[in-house]
Design an enzyme around this catalytic site. Structure first.
Site, PDB file in Angstrom:
ATOM      1  CE  LYS A 119      -4.184  -2.097   1.679  1.00  0.00           C
ATOM      2  NZ  LYS A 119      -3.690  -3.500   1.819  1.00  0.00           N
TER       3      LYS A 119
HETATM    4  C1  LIG Z   1      -4.318  -4.617   1.216  1.00  0.00           C
HETATM    5  C2  LIG Z   1      -3.549  -5.882   1.114  1.00  0.00           C
HETATM    6  C3  LIG Z   1      -3.937  -6.925   0.228  1.00  0.00           C
HETATM    7  C4  LIG Z   1      -5.193  -6.847  -0.619  1.00  0.00           C
HETATM    8  O1  LIG Z   1      -5.072  -5.891  -1.637  1.00  0.00           O
HETATM    9  P1  LIG Z   1      -6.377  -5.358  -2.427  1.00  0.00           P
HETATM   10  O2  LIG Z   1      -5.890  -4.225  -3.226  1.00  0.00           O
HETATM   11  O3  LIG Z   1      -7.345  -4.919  -1.347  1.00  0.00           O
HETATM   12  O4  LIG Z   1      -6.908  -6.480  -3.231  1.00  0.00           O
HETATM   13  C5  LIG Z   1      -3.139  -8.059   0.155  1.00  0.00           C
HETATM   14  N1  LIG Z   1      -2.024  -8.184   0.916  1.00  0.00           N
HETATM   15  C6  LIG Z   1      -1.621  -7.208   1.777  1.00  0.00           C
HETATM   16  C7  LIG Z   1      -0.414  -7.437   2.609  1.00  0.00           C
HETATM   17  C8  LIG Z   1      -2.361  -6.028   1.911  1.00  0.00           C
HETATM   18  O5  LIG Z   1      -1.966  -5.089   2.774  1.00  0.00           O
END
Ligand SMILES: *Cc1c(COP(=O)(O)O)cnc(C)c1O
Length: 478
Positions: A119
């Protein structure tokens, strides 16, 4: 580039990138998408390959994102990308390095940022864009959010030090891991306000909804959000699909596939957009955990959202979703951008009956051929076994989310097509599962050494909207 809503009611006045940057949903309840996807030609792709090699990730980001932005001058966008994607912020100067795992599988390392989760790649750009846009319009923003872990810390590190921005982040008291708490609470800055609510994550989210739902308060205190439906976050994520593809190929028409551990369909939606741009992606493999609402859709054509009681707490907690907030974007494209049908599915059927069924439609029948999507899922036992196997065979340690991806990727690898799994977090964040898998604590990158021992900056709050409003007033009004 102008933008439209997936529900299409306000087709007359199509906003630009800057107009939707700080917005959440469109006024009709839909999600924003560009009115068409640019198609890149061979010359552009060749230019991208040179740009990544010679000038690096930030320069490529400015080129790719620039396709979707015509209300920020190119030189400014380049500067914002340089600030977001620098080796001051990311621990690897390649920003998104790629490595071979073996058996045709590669890892795209998306977790080299300040909070060790993918993120950061979207949030860091968002911080730069928000600051730029607020300065242009002479306004301030108070971000109000709730987090059970990853999103909140990525937002705080991205907004830290950005002029005109404060962050009020609610967390469920005592319910995050010590590492997650330390990441957030060690931030010492008056504009980053950590709040520990006496309650669970849903209580935090309800408080945010209640306070942001007070329109007069929201306007007076310029409240905003950084949720996963934000278009700028998606567009930032398109860049690492392009970069990862360029890094594992030498020829501009060479195909790759991606496997993506999925929750809210943000990450893989960016992969879908990269494919629509013309990046030669053979398969987009969607991987879920036990919360398999999306795997079920891609296998059966039925999208059935879950309630809280049916949503499992798993060892890959960032994928524990009951419905996928970005999924409407893909369905809009799947249905040939028919906004009336999208309105019916997401505005009527889902709220009223809790599911919709596309199994008998020609669009669903052609979903893999036209869009490359296939899917699979993992259990806790699968993830633990995959972590152990990857460690013992390759001496590479992966986190439980990435393990979900590696497990499902192995089911879809095709000869001569590199399969790139997006590494969405570092193992250090999920030490308990790592110890269960291999009996050893994951190594801690130097930048996280001793964070649990730092002073904590967090305000305790009862589960009460008036108390939250009073806190916001006191911080904003000074
Ligand atoms: C947010 C997240 C996901 C999922 O990603 P999306 O964009 O919501 O599909 C998977 N793995 C980790 C470690 C995350 O922080």
């Amino acid at each position: 580039m102008r933008y439209l809503s997936t529900r299409g009611e306000r087709d007359q006045d199509r906003p630009g990138f800057g107009d939707i940057l700080l917005a959440g949903l469109a006024a009709d309840g839909g999600l924003f998408l560009p009115e068409r996807y640019p198609r890149v030609d061979e010359a552009t792709v060749a230019h991208w390959r040179r740009t990544l090699t010679e000038d690096g990730y930030a320069a490529l980001a400015a080129e790719v994102i620039g396709l979707f932005v015509d209300d920020i001058p190119a030189a400014d966008l380049r500067t914002l990308c340089e600030h977001a994607y620098s080796d001051q912020v990311f621990s690897d100067s390649e920003i998104v390095p790629v490595s071979a795992l073996g058996n045709g599988i590669w890892l795209s390392h998306l977790s080299e940022g300040p909070t060790a989760a993918f993120k950061d790649l979207a949030m860091q750009l968002l911080g730069q864009l928000f600051e730029y846009q607020l300065a242009r319009t002479g306004t301030e923003l108070n971000i109000l959010g709730a987090t059970s872990g990853d999103t909140g810390s990525a937002a705080e590190y991205a907004m830290l030090g950005r002029a005109g921005i404060r962050v009020f982040m609610l967390t469920p008291a005592g319910r995050m891991t010590p590492f997650q708490q330390a990441q957030m609470f060690s931030i010492d800055d008056p504009a980053i306000i950590n709040i520990a609510v006496d309650g669970v994550f849903d209580d935090c989210q309800d408080l945010v909804k209640e306070v942001a739902g007070d329109a007069a308060f929201k306007e007076q205190y310029r409240l905003g959000a950084v949720n996963s439906i934000n278009w700028a976050r998606l567009v930032a994520q398109v860049v690492y699909y392009v970069a990862s593809w360029l890094r594992v190929t030498t020829a501009d028409d060479q195909q790759v596939s991606f496997t993506v551990p999925t929750g809210n369909f943000g990450n893989i939606c960016a992969g879908h957009i990269a494919r629509e741009l013309g990046v030669p992606i053979a398969q987009l493999v969607l991987a879920t955990n036990e919360n398999n609402v999306l795997d079920e859709f891609f296998r059966t054509g039925i999208y059935r959202v879950r309630g809280a009681a049916e949503t499992h707490a798993t060892s890959s907690p960032s994928m524990d979703i009951s419905k996928a907030s970005n999924f409407e974007r893909f369905i809009f494209d799947l249905l040939g951008r028919d906004s009336a049908r999208v309105r019916h599915l997401f505005g009527e059927l889902l709220p009223n009956q809790g599911f919709f069924d596309l199994s008998d439609t020609p669009e669903f029948a052609g979903i893999t051929e036209r869009f490359g999507f296939v899917s699979g899922s993992s259990t806790h036992a699968d993830r633990v076994a995959t972590i152990a196997a990857t460690w013992h065979q390759h001496r590479v340690l992966i986190d439980p989310h990435t393990a979900d991806g590696v497990k499902v990727a192995a089911e879809f690898v095709q000869p001569d097509v590199p399969m790139i799994v997006t590494e969405t977090a570092l193992p250090v964040k999920f030490a308990e599962t790592i110890v269960e898998a291999i009996g050893i604590e994951p190594e801690r990158p130097a930048r996280f050494a001793g964070i649990e021992g730092l002073p904590r900056h967090v305000i305790d709050l009862p589960n009460d909207a008036e108390a939250l409003k009073a806190l916001i007033r006191s911080r904003v009004d000074g």
